[in-house]
Scaffold this motif. Structure first.
Motif, PDB file in Angstrom:
ATOM      1  N   ALA A 156     -16.734  -0.951 -41.740  1.00 43.56           N
ATOM      2  CA  ALA A 156     -16.488  -2.088 -40.898  1.00 43.56           C
ATOM      3  C   ALA A 156     -14.387  -1.756 -40.428  1.00 43.56           C
ATOM      4  N   ALA A 157     -14.307  -2.339 -42.226  1.00 39.23           N
ATOM      5  CA  ALA A 157     -12.333  -1.090 -41.505  1.00 39.23           C
ATOM      6  C   ALA A 157     -12.280   0.107 -41.168  1.00 39.23           C
ATOM      7  N   LEU A 158     -13.226   0.760 -42.263  1.00 43.16           N
ATOM      8  CA  LEU A 158     -13.204   2.302 -41.836  1.00 43.16           C
ATOM      9  C   LEU A 158     -13.174   2.969 -40.309  1.00 43.16           C
ATOM     10  N   ALA A 159     -14.469   2.017 -40.021  1.00 40.44           N
ATOM     11  CA  ALA A 159     -14.610   2.244 -38.344  1.00 40.44           C
ATOM     12  C   ALA A 159     -12.915   2.208 -37.664  1.00 40.44           C
ATOM     13  N   SER A 160     -12.580   0.547 -37.681  1.00 40.14           N
ATOM     14  CA  SER A 160     -11.310  -0.414 -36.901  1.00 40.14           C
ATOM     15  C   SER A 160      -9.994   1.198 -37.382  1.00 40.14           C
ATOM     16  N   ASN A 161      -9.596   0.922 -38.432  1.00 39.33           N
ATOM     17  CA  ASN A 161      -8.634   1.679 -38.901  1.00 39.33           C
ATOM     18  C   ASN A 161      -8.901   3.733 -37.980  1.00 39.33           C
ATOM     19  N   ARG A 162      -9.586   4.442 -38.126  1.00 37.08           N
ATOM     20  CA  ARG A 162     -10.300   4.979 -37.691  1.00 37.08           C
ATOM     21  C   ARG A 162      -9.766   5.514 -35.729  1.00 37.08           C
ATOM     22  N   GLN A 163     -10.531   4.373 -35.316  1.00 39.83           N
ATOM     23  CA  GLN A 163     -10.248   4.145 -33.661  1.00 39.83           C
ATOM     24  C   GLN A 163      -8.579   4.186 -33.414  1.00 39.83           C
TER      25      GLN A 163
ATOM     26  N   GLU B 277      -7.280  -1.718 -20.847  1.00 37.35           N
ATOM     27  CA  GLU B 277      -5.798  -1.518 -21.877  1.00 37.35           C
ATOM     28  C   GLU B 277      -6.510  -0.281 -22.836  1.00 37.35           C
ATOM     29  N   GLN B 278      -5.839   0.339 -23.295  1.00 34.25           N
ATOM     30  CA  GLN B 278      -6.229   1.623 -24.356  1.00 34.25           C
ATOM     31  C   GLN B 278      -4.949   2.116 -24.938  1.00 34.25           C
ATOM     32  N   GLY B 279      -4.050   1.192 -25.218  1.00 36.90           N
ATOM     33  CA  GLY B 279      -2.407   1.694 -25.903  1.00 36.90           C
ATOM     34  C   GLY B 279      -2.027   1.104 -26.776  1.00 36.90           C
ATOM     35  N   PHE B 280      -0.882   0.953 -26.519  1.00 34.90           N
ATOM     36  CA  PHE B 280      -0.489   0.026 -28.128  1.00 34.90           C
ATOM     37  C   PHE B 280      -1.195  -1.217 -28.522  1.00 34.90           C
ATOM     38  N   GLN B 281      -1.447  -1.826 -27.590  1.00 36.26           N
ATOM     39  CA  GLN B 281      -2.058  -3.937 -27.817  1.00 36.26           C
ATOM     40  C   GLN B 281      -3.202  -2.634 -28.334  1.00 36.26           C
ATOM     41  N   LYS B 282      -4.443  -2.772 -27.878  1.00 39.32           N
ATOM     42  CA  LYS B 282      -5.352  -2.263 -28.516  1.00 39.32           C
ATOM     43  C   LYS B 282      -5.290  -1.772 -29.526  1.00 39.32           C
ATOM     44  N   ALA B 283      -4.417  -1.291 -29.993  1.00 42.79           N
ATOM     45  CA  ALA B 283      -3.894  -0.333 -31.584  1.00 42.79           C
ATOM     46  C   ALA B 283      -4.007  -0.983 -32.469  1.00 42.79           C
ATOM     47  N   ASN B 284      -3.091  -2.428 -31.815  1.00 38.65           N
ATOM     48  CA  ASN B 284      -2.352  -3.102 -32.540  1.00 38.65           C
ATOM     49  C   ASN B 284      -4.012  -4.411 -33.440  1.00 38.65           C
ATOM     50  N   VAL B 285      -4.078  -4.940 -32.634  1.00 41.88           N
ATOM     51  CA  VAL B 285      -6.213  -5.412 -32.784  1.00 41.88           C
ATOM     52  C   VAL B 285      -6.791  -4.877 -33.611  1.00 41.88           C
ATOM     53  N   LEU B 286      -6.822  -3.328 -33.770  1.00 42.17           N
ATOM     54  CA  LEU B 286      -7.833  -2.475 -33.491  1.00 42.17           C
ATOM     55  C   LEU B 286      -7.067  -3.072 -35.287  1.00 42.17           C
ATOM     56  N   HIS B 287      -6.015  -2.688 -35.551  1.00 40.30           N
ATOM     57  CA  HIS B 287      -5.446  -2.414 -36.551  1.00 40.30           C
ATOM     58  C   HIS B 287      -6.054  -3.929 -37.702  1.00 40.30           C
ATOM     59  N   ASN B 288      -5.400  -4.900 -36.959  1.00 43.00           N
ATOM     60  CA  ASN B 288      -5.370  -6.227 -37.480  1.00 43.00           C
ATOM     61  C   ASN B 288      -6.770  -6.539 -37.950  1.00 43.00           C
ATOM     62  N   LEU B 289      -8.049  -6.357 -37.190  1.00 43.49           N
ATOM     63  CA  LEU B 289      -9.561  -6.471 -37.843  1.00 43.49           C
ATOM     64  C   LEU B 289      -9.534  -5.984 -39.390  1.00 43.49           C
ATOM     65  N   ALA B 290      -9.338  -4.506 -39.326  1.00 45.65           N
ATOM     66  CA  ALA B 290      -9.369  -3.384 -40.544  1.00 45.65           C
ATOM     67  C   ALA B 290      -9.045  -4.324 -41.511  1.00 45.65           C
ATOM     68  N   ALA B 291      -7.154  -5.230 -41.492  1.00 43.13           N
ATOM     69  CA  ALA B 291      -7.404  -5.956 -42.348  1.00 43.13           C
ATOM     70  C   ALA B 291      -7.694  -6.869 -42.546  1.00 43.13           C
ATOM     71  N   ILE B 292      -8.437  -7.511 -41.595  1.00 43.55           N
ATOM     72  CA  ILE B 292      -9.527  -8.299 -42.173  1.00 43.55           C
ATOM     73  C   ILE B 292     -10.376  -8.315 -42.877  1.00 43.55           C
ATOM     74  N   TYR B 293     -11.190  -6.754 -42.236  1.00 38.77           N
ATOM     75  CA  TYR B 293     -12.791  -7.192 -42.996  1.00 38.77           C
ATOM     76  C   TYR B 293     -11.918  -6.407 -44.492  1.00 38.77           C
ATOM     77  N   ILE B 294     -11.420  -5.938 -44.613  1.00 35.49           N
ATOM     78  CA  ILE B 294     -10.661  -5.520 -46.370  1.00 35.49           C
ATOM     79  C   ILE B 294     -11.416  -7.066 -47.215  1.00 35.49           C
TER      80      ILE B 294
END
Length: 880
Positions: free
Chosen positions: A102-109, A78-95
């Protein structure tokens, strides 16, 4: 069915704030999906469970489920919206966990995925999140670059709540850069949208941010009210983060109101909440404020402990802005503990970080406001060095303190001077240059319209709409100018402009000059007297006392019929403060003044000299003002090799309205409507024609240029012709906007010879883009020396604009001048300059003394309003 049902219940519970029930529902959904063997749906359930725990404040558990979700999606391809949503949430957690890399890396992905998918709405959200992250790292310029396209995308899609979120976050960035007015404007826009949309949690956060601005503006009462209301609402809604931030604001406002004990009580509650939320970023702010409260309570040991923890946390979360503040506060604690070496080490690190941070911002106005907001660090460094000078005189500490003062004086002007001489627009994409030119035309048109609007009866709504239009154009112009700088090969090659040392400042002076530099501080102020051989420092009263005395002089001075007795007393009191310590050093030397704060509004020439029968300083001294010694040193290094061959160019007596008798009656009926300025109509200035005639009588006719009446136009001012004259003289109305300097300018002819309307406003941005070779620019209009006072920068206005455009010296006025006396002063000034061959400072002094000798104009109001600024040696005698 059951998996979807439990997932729906979980999301609904999360939205209602019932996070415990939400987490339980999502666990059930996850169990069903695993039994069904549907990996993509399992990944969604893991993400939803992580989100429920995230909302509950259990960041570590949420992080684990997000990572599991990402692994499942990776395995499922899965390389679409669902993965993007998880990466977005991960970035918020890292912040939240204080892991910005780590947050920057997630957001850029996420951003890469969304752009590949054409998900413009998701792209906008991620840009907003990246802006937040850059802001948390103290990289506010980068944050603003992310918010600008995000705002545009949200407005295109009509997503009002996300627009409000981005406006709020942009306000936070402006706040971090010290631009509190722009921050407040963004917060108020965000608050209105959030109230309209029923976003109570967002409303609380924005009100808290407005409260922080109010504290910085000295409005502690309104800040406390906002904080109490926000704390109550957040507590009732079980919004732990909102309550923590409200308690932090309550503490900050209480401390500013002189109640450190009350602040400590709020900070203890805020710290408990921060630990519960594992929020190390805000914990750093809480510990810093705790240290400052202990300092206010005169408990430096406890203060140092709390501030040391704040420094460690700020380093851990890599927040440079927070680290600067914590280091400065820790240095104050170390000083109280009589640890001068440790204090100097801390404040020196803070100053290095300030230098690093300011260079990342391309907008000179924001760079200036950022430096002004960090003024406390410079004041503390100066204090520490002057303490050492008192303890060990003759060891060079006064010169070191002067060097620190130079680091805080007119730094943005120093940057701009270097940019101007490098011509950073050379080689830039022509499309960017065209966009900039188009925006300048729009800005000038709107600024001229606003000048008209503010002078006439108009609804508040109409004025707000006009202001909003101007701010939108300004924002786009600033973005474009930033792009020009970033894409310019010459800008990229620029190094930090040099700052003059004590020895280099001494080298600027001849034997007949004395430079006096002021630095106003909260606890105490200083002046340095510098000549060719020595740098001597003196302690002065605190800023508040000096500026109160300065205002007392200016308020009496800048009126047509001052109470001379009251003015004399106020001037004598200010003179004792500012000149008393150096009275024995003055002699009859030329005085070069580097003023600070509200001292820039005072013409020092009218101050009485103790022991000289109350005679004003002007009787014995030529006087020149300088933004800083470093700007003068740089001007001399970068002075143009080409020498202008023309003598004088004069623009005077413009035509402002259709009722001007110079427009023929047969065409006046078709002319532009009469226009008005902020103080009434732009009335004709007939004495400026007499000024021009007086200059013409002494200037070499074959090498001078006079643009009078219709020819005194914006087109003439912008033409290359002016660059060929050593002296450029503008005699017209000045339009000064002390809140938004970009709206300041000179009003030139607004009507053509056929009665057609013309754009007559020569705005500050136009002036910056002039390429003058002038050794002297004279602004013979009202208040042309004034502008927005930015701490450390000086008055950002027309004078700074002409120095940037290439002028070596600028002569301008500090208040509304009287026409007849000014015409006479200018006549005498130019005779002394062009016939007698005196340099500008000496010519101005002779003219002012002559006006003062006339009984009609004895009051300093008539003769002391014009001041000279710039390089006192930047003029060659013998214009003829």
């Amino acid at each position: 069915g059951q998996a979807a049902a439990w997932s729906g219940i979980g999301l609904a519970r999360t939205a209602l704030g019932d996070t415990a029930a939400a987490a339980e529902a999502q666990r059930r959904a996850l169990a069903f999906e695993r039994r069904l063997g549907r990996p993509v749906e399992e990944g969604k359930a893991l993400n939803n469970l992580g989100f429920a725990l995230h909302s509950q404040g259990d960041l570590r558990a949420a992080l684990d489920f997000y990572r599991q979700a990402l692994d499942v999606f990776q395995q499922a391809g899965e390389q679409g919206f669902q993965k993007a949503n998880v990466l977005h949430n991960l970035a918020a957690i890292y912040i939240g966990l204080g892991e910005p890399d780590a947050a920057l890396a997630s957001n850029r992905q996420v951003l890469d995925l969304q752009r590949a998918l054409g998900d413009r709405r998701g792209e906008a959200r991620t840009l907003n999140n990246l802006g937040v992250l850059y802001g948390d790292l103290g990289e506010f310029g980068q944050a603003l670059e992310a918010y600008t396209p995000a705002l545009a995308l949200f407005r295109q899609s009509g997503d009002r709540l996300w627009e409000a979120s981005t406006l709020h976050n942009r306000g936070v960035a402006y706040y971090g850069l010290g631009d509190f007015q722009r921050a407040l404007a963004d917060f108020e826009q965000a608050l209105a949208i959030r109230r309209e949309g029923g976003d109570r949690r967002g409303e609380v956060l924005t009100e808290i941010s407005i409260g922080h601005v109010r504290v910085r503006l000295g409005e502690t009462g309104p800040a406390l009210d906002l904080a109490r209301r926000a704390a109550g609402v957040a507590s009732a809604a079980a919004d732990r983060r909102g309550e923590m931030l409200a308690r932090l604001l309550l503490a900050k406002a209480s401390l500013a109101a002189g109640e450190p004990a009350a602040a400590l009580g709020e900070l203890a509650r805020a710290l408990d909440l921060a630990r519960l939320l594992e929020d190390r970023f805000d914990e750093a702010a809480i510990r810093q404020l705790t240290g400052e409260a202990y300092l206010a309570l005169r408990q430096p040991e406890k203060a140092a402990q709390a501030l040391g923890e704040a420094v460690d946390l700020a380093r851990a979360v890599k927040n440079q802005a927070r680290l600067i503040e914590a280091l400065t506060a820790l240095a104050r604690a170390e000083r109280r503990l009589d640890h001068p070496a440790e204090a100097r080490s801390r404040v020196d690190e803070a100053l290095r970080l300030i230098e690093t941070s300011r260079t990342t911002e391309t907008d000179p106005d924001l760079r200036a406001s950022f430096l002004a907001a960090q003024r406390a660090a410079f004041e503390l460094a100066i204090d520490l060095l002057m303490d050492l000078d008192r303890q060990q005189p003759g060891h060079g500490f006064a010169a070191d303190a002067l060097a620190v003062s130079e680091r805080a004086h007119a730094r943005s002007l120093l940057d701009l001077l270097q940019e101007a001489r490098a011509d950073v627009r050379e080689g830039v994409d022509p499309r960017l240059r065209d966009r900039e030119r188009g925006l300048l035309v729009r800005l000038n048109a709107k600024a001229g319209q606003q000048a008209d609007l503010l002078s006439r009866p108009a609804t508040a709504e109409r004025r707000r709409a006009a202001e909003g239009e101007i701010q939108a154009v300004l924002a786009e112009l600033e973005q474009t100018e930033g792009e020009i700088r970033k894409s310019s090969p010459r800008y990229a090659a620029l190094t930090q402009p040099p700052l003059a040392t004590g020895a280099e400042i001494r080298g600027l002076l001849d034997g007949g000059s004395l430079l006096i530099e002021y630095s106003l501080g909260e606890e105490r102020s200083f002046l340095w007297a510098i000549d060719q051989s020595t740098v001597t420092g003196f302690e002065l009263p605190p800023r508040a006392r000096i500026e109160t005395a300065a205002r007392a002089v200016y308020d009496r001075l800048a009126v047509l019929a001052p109470e001379n007795g009251a003015l004399e007393k106020a001037a004598a009191r200010l003179s004792r403060m500012l000149l008393g310590p150096v009275a024995e050093k003055l002699g009859k030397r030329r005085l070069i003044l580097v003023a600070d704060g509200e001292l820039q509004y005072i013409p020092f020439g009218m101050l009485p000299v103790s022991g000289d029968h109350g005679s004003p300083l002007l009787v014995r001294h030529e006087i020149v003002n300088a933004p800083s010694a470093s700007t003068v040193a740089l001007e001399r290094q970068l002075a143009r090799r080409s020498v202008a061959s023309g003598a004088v160019a004069v623009l005077a007596d413009p035509v402002f309205g259709s009722d001007d008798p110079r427009i023929a009656p047969r065409i006046a009926s078709h002319a532009a409507p009469r226009t008005a300025s902020r103080g009434g109509s732009f009335l004709r200035l007939p004495w400026t024609r007499r000024e021009a005639d007086a200059i013409a009588a002494v200037a070499p006719a074959d090498r001078s240029f006079f643009a009078l009446g219709f020819q005194a136009s914006r087109a003439t001012a912008l033409s290359p012709k002016l660059s060929g004259y050593r002296i450029v003289h503008f005699a017209t109305h000045g339009v000064i906007d002390s809140r938004t300097p970009a709206l300041s300018g000179l009003m030139l002819s607004r009507v053509g010879e056929r009665g057609q309307p013309l754009e007559g406003f020569l705005g500050l941005r136009d002036i910056y883009n002039l390429r003058l070779g002038a050794e002297l620019v004279v602004l013979s209009g009202c208040e042309t020396a004034l502008g927005k006072e930015v701490r450390g920068e000086g008055l950002v206005g027309l004078t700074q604009g002409f120095l940037y455009s290439g002028a070596r010296q600028v002569m301008a006025s500090l208040w509304r001048i009287e026409d007849q006396a000014t015409a006479e002063l200018m006549s005498r000034f130019y005779r002394s300059l062009l016939v007698d061959g005196r340099p500008p400072a000496a010519a101005l002094r002779q003219a002012q003394l002559a006006i003062r000798a006339d009984k009609r104009w004895r009051s300093p109001y008539y003769w002391s309003g014009f001041v000279l600024q710039g390089d006192w040696a930047g003029f060659r005698n013998g214009v003829r």
